[in-house]
Design a protein around this motif. Structure first.
Motif: not given
Length: 219
Positions: A96-103
């Motif tokens: 939920a807070s993984c910035k790499v996944l967010g990208k």
């Protein structure tokens, strides 16, 4: 046509990944795609809710070294035609807070690549933000996920840092659920979400259909 590639994203949190949901995702996608599995820092996932059948499948896949994940930090969204996140209580803790996944997810939305998330795996979508000031990338897309009635009866409920419905509505998102334990999916703007593990089959089938349609259009 060349075989497409699918990224299966798994939590590495001790709260775990649903073994039955993961295996349905894996078995359905492997017939249609080249599969890669990724976790935060390439950490080994913890599988929960295992029965005899899922244990045998996991042992078989593991023996063939097919369960060794890549690190999400090494993954580029452009490498894949679609992304799948199975039901994962752990997703509320790390994905939920993984910035790499967010990208990666933001790239998929921009390129209209199908994204599929199931149950508590829907928490992974919370990682994606875009714009200035930053806004949640999925805020205008209708979603479903584990309902409050479903998570409150789970053994891990007290350990969950967030509940999908609350977190999505807090971000001005669109969220709905069906009856507890019912098969319920929502398909909107290339994003397929399933309410619970029981919805895995239907959700992944719809994602595969979207990916094939996108490929047939030459995108």
């Amino acid at each position: 046509m060349a075989k497409q590639s699918c990224l299966i994203v798994l939590s590495a949190s001790p709260l775990g990944v649903s073994a039955p949901s993961f295996l349905q995702c894996y078995k359905l996608t492997q017939s249609a795609f080249n599969i890669e599995i990724a976790t935060p820092e390439a950490a080994a996932p913890v599988f929960i809710d295992k029965d005899d059948q899922s244990s045998r499948w996991l042992n078989d896949i593991g023996a063939k070294n097919l369960l060794e994940p890549r690190s999400l930090s090494e993954v580029q969204g452009g490498q894949y035609s679609c992304v799948v996140v199975p039901h994962s209580p752990g997703a509320s803790e790390d994905l939920a807070s993984c910035k790499v996944l967010g990208k990666i997810l933001t790239h998929c939305l921009a390129e209209r690549k199908p994204v599929c998330a199931i149950g508590l795996g829907v928490c992974a979508l919370l990682s994606a933000v875009k714009g200035e000031p930053p806004q949640w990338a999925f805020r205008d897309i209708a979603l479903t996920g584990s309902s409050l009635a479903e998570v409150t009866t789970a053994s891990y409920f007290s350990s969950l840092p967030l509940i999908p419905g609350d977190a999505i509505l807090d971000r001005a998102g669109i969220f709905s659920t069906g009856a507890p334990a019912s098969i319920h999916i929502v398909v909107n703007a290339g994003v397929v979400t399933g309410q619970n593990p029981q919805s895995t089959l239907s959700a992944v089938q719809n994602m595969i259909l979207l990916a094939n349609q996108r490929q047939s259009k030459g995108k």
